[in-house]
Structure formats: structure tokens, C-alpha cells
Design a protein around this motif. Structure first.
Motif, PDB file in Angstrom:
ATOM      1  N   TYR A 231       5.431  -1.823   7.704  1.00 46.18           N
ATOM      2  CA  TYR A 231       4.236  -1.539   6.929  1.00 46.18           C
ATOM      3  C   TYR A 231       4.562  -1.753   5.446  1.00 46.18           C
ATOM      4  O   TYR A 231       5.249  -0.948   4.825  1.00 46.18           O
ATOM      5  CB  TYR A 231       3.766  -0.109   7.155  1.00 46.18           C
ATOM      6  CG  TYR A 231       3.338   0.174   8.582  1.00 46.18           C
ATOM      7  CD1 TYR A 231       2.291  -0.531   9.160  1.00 46.18           C
ATOM      8  CD2 TYR A 231       3.973   1.163   9.334  1.00 46.18           C
ATOM      9  CE1 TYR A 231       1.896  -0.281  10.464  1.00 46.18           C
ATOM     10  CE2 TYR A 231       3.582   1.428  10.638  1.00 46.18           C
ATOM     11  CZ  TYR A 231       2.535   0.685  11.200  1.00 46.18           C
ATOM     12  OH  TYR A 231       2.140   0.941  12.490  1.00 46.18           O
TER      13      TYR A 231
ATOM     14  N   ASN B 276       2.117  -2.352   3.038  1.00 41.97           N
ATOM     15  CA  ASN B 276       1.024  -1.885   2.164  1.00 41.97           C
ATOM     16  C   ASN B 276       0.513  -0.529   2.640  1.00 41.97           C
ATOM     17  O   ASN B 276       0.649  -0.163   3.812  1.00 41.97           O
ATOM     18  CB  ASN B 276      -0.133  -2.894   2.179  1.00 41.97           C
ATOM     19  CG  ASN B 276       0.294  -4.262   1.664  1.00 41.97           C
ATOM     20  OD1 ASN B 276       0.917  -4.346   0.616  1.00 41.97           O
ATOM     21  ND2 ASN B 276      -0.056  -5.304   2.398  1.00 41.97           N
ATOM     22  N   LYS B 277      -0.076   0.193   1.722  1.00 46.51           N
ATOM     23  CA  LYS B 277      -0.627   1.505   2.076  1.00 46.51           C
ATOM     24  C   LYS B 277      -1.821   1.343   3.018  1.00 46.51           C
ATOM     25  O   LYS B 277      -2.571   0.373   2.945  1.00 46.51           O
ATOM     26  CB  LYS B 277      -1.061   2.252   0.826  1.00 46.51           C
ATOM     27  CG  LYS B 277       0.110   2.716  -0.047  1.00 46.51           C
ATOM     28  CD  LYS B 277      -0.376   3.567  -1.202  1.00 46.51           C
ATOM     29  CE  LYS B 277       0.806   4.081  -2.023  1.00 46.51           C
ATOM     30  NZ  LYS B 277       0.364   4.961  -3.140  1.00 46.51           N
ATOM     31  N   SER B 278      -1.978   2.328   3.886  1.00 47.14           N
ATOM     32  CA  SER B 278      -3.100   2.318   4.821  1.00 47.14           C
ATOM     33  C   SER B 278      -4.379   2.683   4.082  1.00 47.14           C
ATOM     34  O   SER B 278      -4.371   3.428   3.088  1.00 47.14           O
ATOM     35  CB  SER B 278      -2.844   3.309   5.953  1.00 47.14           C
ATOM     36  OG  SER B 278      -3.998   3.458   6.765  1.00 47.14           O
TER      37      SER B 278
ATOM     38  N   PRO C 195      -5.244   7.361   4.035  1.00 51.14           N
ATOM     39  CA  PRO C 195      -4.017   7.995   3.538  1.00 51.14           C
ATOM     40  C   PRO C 195      -3.394   8.953   4.538  1.00 51.14           C
ATOM     41  O   PRO C 195      -2.177   9.173   4.517  1.00 51.14           O
ATOM     42  CB  PRO C 195      -4.497   8.753   2.291  1.00 51.14           C
ATOM     43  CG  PRO C 195      -5.729   8.024   1.866  1.00 51.14           C
ATOM     44  CD  PRO C 195      -6.387   7.570   3.127  1.00 51.14           C
TER      45      PRO C 195
ATOM     46  N   ASP D 127      -0.445   7.299   6.512  1.00 51.70           N
ATOM     47  CA  ASP D 127       0.843   7.228   5.810  1.00 51.70           C
ATOM     48  C   ASP D 127       1.459   8.610   5.671  1.00 51.70           C
ATOM     49  O   ASP D 127       2.683   8.785   5.732  1.00 51.70           O
ATOM     50  CB  ASP D 127       0.651   6.595   4.429  1.00 51.70           C
ATOM     51  CG  ASP D 127       0.339   5.102   4.511  1.00 51.70           C
ATOM     52  OD1 ASP D 127       0.711   4.481   5.531  1.00 51.70           O
ATOM     53  OD2 ASP D 127      -0.278   4.575   3.576  1.00 51.70           O
TER      54      ASP D 127
ATOM     55  N   GLU E  93       5.206   9.932   6.775  1.00 49.30           N
ATOM     56  CA  GLU E  93       6.131  10.620   5.876  1.00 49.30           C
ATOM     57  C   GLU E  93       6.637  11.913   6.503  1.00 49.30           C
ATOM     58  O   GLU E  93       7.827  12.240   6.408  1.00 49.30           O
ATOM     59  CB  GLU E  93       5.444  10.923   4.553  1.00 49.30           C
ATOM     60  CG  GLU E  93       5.182   9.701   3.686  1.00 49.30           C
ATOM     61  CD  GLU E  93       4.572  10.078   2.347  1.00 49.30           C
ATOM     62  OE1 GLU E  93       5.009  11.104   1.774  1.00 49.30           O
ATOM     63  OE2 GLU E  93       3.670   9.377   1.873  1.00 49.30           O
TER      64      GLU E  93
ATOM     65  N   VAL F 152       6.345   1.121   2.855  1.00 54.04           N
ATOM     66  CA  VAL F 152       5.441   1.653   1.841  1.00 54.04           C
ATOM     67  C   VAL F 152       5.642   3.141   1.623  1.00 54.04           C
ATOM     68  O   VAL F 152       5.369   3.673   0.545  1.00 54.04           O
ATOM     69  CB  VAL F 152       3.973   1.344   2.214  1.00 54.04           C
ATOM     70  CG1 VAL F 152       3.559   2.129   3.460  1.00 54.04           C
ATOM     71  CG2 VAL F 152       3.035   1.636   1.054  1.00 54.04           C
ATOM     72  N   ILE F 153       6.143   3.865   2.643  1.00 53.14           N
ATOM     73  CA  ILE F 153       6.352   5.311   2.510  1.00 53.14           C
ATOM     74  C   ILE F 153       7.745   5.579   1.963  1.00 53.14           C
ATOM     75  O   ILE F 153       8.666   4.790   2.184  1.00 53.14           O
ATOM     76  CB  ILE F 153       6.162   6.033   3.864  1.00 53.14           C
ATOM     77  CG1 ILE F 153       7.215   5.541   4.855  1.00 53.14           C
ATOM     78  CG2 ILE F 153       4.764   5.812   4.408  1.00 53.14           C
ATOM     79  CD1 ILE F 153       7.215   6.327   6.158  1.00 53.14           C
TER      80      ILE F 153
END
Length: 593
Positions: free
Chosen positions: A89, A91-93, A96, A99, A103, A138-139
Motif C-alpha cells: 500500500y 498511498n493512503k486509503s 482513514p 489505515d 497501524e 504508507v503507514i
């Protein structure tokens, strides 16, 4: 000596080709057959496949990120040794919460690994990749919970090696397969990346290349079920309890066409293997040490030179038709040797280059022998052509039967010719003129004999002995002998007229002919052999010649009985011949009917 220079040139050409890897793709494609070692895969390695069934159940890709996050949490909570989703991944989803779920799971489980990816230059420099940067998830995540997933294809788009670790600036990231393999290996056998950029398995150095690349042997083929592969939909639906994966390393990844994560492998150039399965094969190879290295260029060159010289010196000792057996034998032996060296020393020797070297030397050996035989044939034709007609020479050289050393009994016709009056004439001439005239007469004899495909046995002073019916058998050899004698008689008349005008004297031939059995062959000592004929038939022909008057052709009764229907002859009074108790009937040849 010229041959060995040619072989050296062959070796140089093949050596340069080898060092420059001219046959890069072909060589790897050929040697792939050796590196494939199907075997049982460790039961602790399990794949959760995002397959067609899963896509039909959950929906088309990409799925909501929390699905994989929650599944990973369940697996690890139920005792999985490690979980690695082969899903990157970058890019951010748009949601939110997805993601955030990731995390939380990453923070909760230290044995949850996520992939990172290094950017490489599209162009390779000397077949070495150039690292430009590192792409992280991304995380937020500690690099200790990551492993790189870069798959390096060879020029033929086949994956044969894994980069155990990649470094960029101050960052060093091992391959995900290294991280997962270490969880399955005993502590004293784990893979270690040293500060000075070496790789060890326990205390044993690994044969890595300049960019930490390591060749490995595939344990499975594409879509092979040797690796336990379970559709992820079965776990999501509750059909398979997450506790089933306790104590296992779980790899989650795309397992369907269209998800762009499949590569060609040595096990198949037509059917691609999914990336997650390739990583599983790497882990298995690290566990059972099914890894290897390619022989260095100096070693490969040494192998080529030794095989090339062995092939050359072996083929030089045999005839061309046997050289192919040597070539096949060397190719077979080397093929087995390559397999044995690979299985025992884990070294992959070059194959195509040594094979082409052997074949090239074979072709050169055959061609050179052929050319040598042609030159020898020409030399023999030139030498032997002075004794027999060229037609006879060609027939002798083309026959499959060798002319035997020793004698054989044959039915032949002998012709003895002597120049009558030559000695008195030579007393009035200069030596140079004597030789000139003698050569003219002998040349006349030779051309007449060759015209009838006879054989000049020898020149005896100013005389000639010739054989008809050997070494090539001729059914009508008596007729051929008499026609040759008549041609000599006719030609001698013209020469006699010129001598009479120039020196006031002339010479002519006295010719004796006899037919019958005689021993013909290579007769003499080990140091000196002459092809000739011996026996009573020969002696009588010589006696007839000595009794022939100038310009006279005498034949024996044996010859007369064989040719009386074709030639005009006159019976003469019998003569006494040395070595014969009874008188010998003789006939004078007048001409042909």
C-alpha cells in the motif's frame, strides 16, 4: 602445427564470447534443467491465496484494507509464527479507518511483516541494477518489521536469484524471504548480514554475488500444490479456523490472473508463477540449502580449454568417421559431470559454451582431415598418375578395398618394350640430347600405356615394363596391351624419321607381350616396397621382348589364343627361350581387324 593454431583461435573466440556472455539467455535457458530440484516443502510454510474464488466471494480487487488487517490479527492471535501479506500500500486509503486498522495491528504484533520496495533504474549497468530509492508502506512501521520484495528478472524475464539484502545510503533491508526463513531456522543456522557486507548461514559463508544475489533451486512448479495453498475465502468465511496456522509462516498474496504479480521461472517458460509462491520457494531453498553459484569466468574458461584440447587431440588420433563418437562421448560425459558437480559442490558450470567448443573442434577436425585427405589424394594422384592412367588412379582411390601389402595371384598381361639401336645412336650425341630423345620415347610409351589404362611398373634403362589387369582388374587386358603396343609402334615411326634426318640413324621398339597368372603386389622389404609382378609369365614376356626385332611386336601363344579374333597376327617359327625346355610358339602382331 597450423592445426593447433586453428584450435587456439576457436578457443579464443569461444572464450571471448563466454566472457562477454554473448549467449546469455540461451546459456541460462539450457542450464535451468540442472537447477530444478523438485522436493517436499516445509509444512510450516503456508500460502493464503487471493484467488478467483476469493474475488468472487469478497469482491473485485482492491479490497478494503481492514479485511487483510483483521485477518492478520486473527492468524497471529491464534498462534501463527509470522504473517506476511504480499500487498504493498503506497498511498493512503480513502477511508482513514482502514489505515488506522493496519497501524493498530502492526503495533500489536512484532511478527507481522509488511513489504518495502526499492526503486531501480530501468537500465542495468553491466547486468547490475542501480538502486535509486526506497519505497515504504504508507503507514508508520519499523524497518525491522519489513522485508524487501524486489524480484530481479534476467534478460529472458526469468527469475533465478534473490537479492538477500539491498542497501541504499545508510539503509539496509533484507529480503522478506530472509526474515521469514530465520523464523523457521535454528538459532545457530540463521542468516546473518555482516557489517562488512557478507552473508553467513550460521558460520558458513553464502556464495552471494556483488549485489548480494543468491541463486536458488525451485522446489515447486507453477500452481504446484506441494506448498499448502488455501483460498483466503475459506478463512474469511470461517470454513478454516485461523488456529490451523499455528506455528506456521503465513504468506498472503495474489493468486489470480490479472493481479500483475506473476513471473516466469526456470521450471516453466510458458506458465508463470505467482510472486508469493516464488517467495515461498526462496524460503524453502534457504531452509534446505538448495542454493548454488555459477562458476567464475576463469573456472569456466579453464573447463572450455581443457575440453577443447582433449577433443582436438582425441579426434586427431582417429579417422573422421570415428570423431563423431568422441564428440558424442565428450558431450555425454560433460553433461553428467555438470549434474554431479552441481549436486555435490552446488556450482553450476557453463554448459552451452563448452558444448559449442567441442562441436566446433569436431567440425574443424572433420573439415581439416577432409582437406588433408584431399591434399594427400592429390599428391597420390600426382605420383601414382606417373605410373598409371588417371582413370585407374581415381578407381583405386575410390575403391573401398585397400591395396594389400604383399602379393596376390592375378591373371595379367605383361608388356616389355626396349629401344633398339639406342646405344649406338647415343654414342654420337651429346648427353643432353641423349636424355631428351630417351624421354621422348619413354613418354611415348607412357602415353600409350595410360591410354589403355595400364600401369607403368618400371623403367629399365631404355626399356619399359608395364602391366595390364592390375591393380585394377580388366577382363580384356590382353587386347589393351596389344593396342598400347600398336600405338607405340605407330608413334615410334614418326620419331624414327626425325632422328634419321637429324643424326643419320634411327631407333625403333622391340616389344614382347605375354598373358597369364603372376604374383602382383607390394614386394620388397619393410624399408622399400615396389609395386610389381613376378613369375614365369613375367619372365616369358621379357624373353619375347629380347627376341623381338626392331619394330616387331611378339606375343606368346597364351596371348594369341585370347586375341586372335580381334588382331591380325602371323605365326613365326618357335624359338628356344632360356628357362624353357620346349620351344615356345610366338606370333607377330600385324594390326587390328
Amino acid at each position: 602445427m597450423k592445426k593447433i593454431y586453428a584450435v587456439i583461435i576457436i578457443l579464443l573466440v569461444m572464450g571471448v564470447s563466454y566472457f562477454n556472455e554473448v549467449l546469455y539467455n540461451a546459456e541460462r535457458s539450457v542450464t535451468d534443467r540442472v537447477t530444478i530440484e523438485p522436493r517436499k516443502v516445509d509444512s510450516r510454510i503456508k500460502l493464503l491465496a487471493i484467488d478467483e474464488k476469493s474475488l468472487d466471494t469478497v469482491g473485485r480487487w482492491p479490497w478494503p484494507r481492514n479485511i487483510i488487517a483483521e485477518l492478520s490479527d486473527q492468524l497471529l492471535s491464534k498462534g501463527a509464527l509470522a504473517v506476511w501479506p504480499d500487498i504493498y500500500y503506497s498511498n493512503k486509503s480513502q477511508n482513514p479507518a482502514e489505515d488506522q486498522a493496519w497501524e493498530q495491528v502492526v503495533a500489536k504484533h512484532q511478527n507481522l511483516f509488511l513489504p518495502v520496495y526499492f526503486d531501480f533504474q530501468t537500465r542495468k549497468v553491466n547486468r547490475q541494477v542501480v538502486v535509486e530509492g526506497l519505497q515504504k508502506p504508507v503507514i508508520p512501521i519499523d524497518l525491522k518489521q519489513t522485508g524487501h520484495i524486489n524480484v530481479i528478472e534476467d534478460d529472458d524475464r526469468v527469475v533465478r536469484n534473490v537479492m538477500l539484502g539491498i542497501s541504499h545510503e545508510e539503509t539496509r533491508v533484507p529480503a522478506i524471504s530472509v526474515k521469514l526463513a530465520n523464523l523457521l531456522l535454528p538459532t545457530d543456522q540463521q542468516l546473518v548480514w555482516t557489517e562488512d557486507n557478507h552473508w553467513l548461514k550460521g558460520k558458513t559463508p553464502l556464495p552471494v554475488g556483488p549485489q548480494n544475489e543468491l541463486y536458488f533451486s525451485y522446489a515447486t512448479k507453477p500452481l504446484d500444490q506441494s506448498i499448502e495453498t488455501i483460498s483466503i475465502s475459506r478463512v474469511l468465511s470461517g470454513e478454516v479456523d485461523p488456529a490451523y496456522f499455528a506455528g506456521s509462516v503465513v504468506l498472503i498474496g495474489p493468486y489470480a490472473m490479472g493481479l500483475d504479480d506473476a513471473y516466469y521461472t526456470p521450471t516453466s517458460k510458458k506458465l508463470e508463477m505467482y510472486g508469493v509462491a516464488i517467495h515461498a520457494n526462496v524460503i524453502q531453498s534457504l531452509l534446505d540449502e538448495k542454493i548454488y553459484t555459477r562458476a567464475s569466468h576463469p573456472v569456466g574458461l579453464m573447463v572450455m580449454v581443457l575440453l577443447g584440447l582433449l577433443a582436438y587431440f582425441s579426434m586427431e588420433r582417429v579417422r573422421a568417421k570415428w570423431s563423431i563418437l568422441i564428440m558424442v562421448g565428450l558431450l555425454t560425459i560433460y553433461s553428467f559431470a555438470e549434474v554431479i558437480v552441481f549436486q555435490t559442490l552446488h556450482i553450476l558450470l557453463p554448459y552451452l559454451y563448452p558444448v559449442l567448443t567441442i562441436i566446433s573442434v569436431y567440425i574443424f577436425s572433420v573439415v581439416s582431415q577432409y582437406l588433408q585427405e584431399r591434399r594427400e589424394r592429390g599428391r597420390v594422384t600426382g605420383i601414382f598418375g606417373r605410373y598409371v592412367s588417371k582413370a585407374v588412379v581415381q578407381e583405386i582411390l575410390s575403391t573401398k578395398e585397400e591395396i594389400k601389402v604383399g602379393g596376390v595371384r592375378k591373371d595379367i598381361t605383361l608388356v616389355f618394350v626396349d629401344i633398339r639401336g639406342f646405344t649406338p645412336l647415343s654414342e654420337k650425341m651429346e648427353p643432353e640430347d641423349v636424355i631428351k630423345i630417351l624421354n621422348e620415347y619413354l613418354d611415348l610409351c607412357s602415353r600409350a600405356v595410360f591410354a589403355q589404362e595400364g600401369t607403368i611398373d618400371k623403367f629399365i634403362g631404355d626399356g619399359v615394363m608395364s602391366i595390364f589387369g592390375a591393380p585394377i582388374e580388366q577382363e580384356n587386358h590382353p587386347e589393351r596391351a596389344i593396342r598400347a603396343a600398336l600405338q607405340m609402334q605407330s608413334g615410334a615411326g614418326r620419331l624414327a624419321e626425325r632422328l634419321l634426318e637429324q643424326y643419320g640413324r634411327s631407333v625403333s621398339f622391340g616389344i614382347g607381350i605375354n598373358s597369364g597368372p603372376a604374383v602382383v603386389g607390394n614386394i620388397g622389404s619393410q624399408e622399400r616396397l615396389d609395386y610389381t609382378a613376378i613369375g614365369d609369365t613375367v619372365n616369358l614376356a621379357a624373353r619375347l621382348e629380347s627376341n623381338a626385332k626392331p619394330g616387331q611386336i611378339l606375343i606368346s601363344k597364351e596371348t594369341y589364343e585370347r586375341v586372335k579374333e580381334r588382331f591380325r597376327v602371323t605365326a613365326l617359327d618357335p624359338i628356344k627361350v632360356k628357362g624353357k625346355e620346349n620351344l615356345v610358339e610366338i606370333f607377330q602382331v600385324e594390326g587390328e581387324f
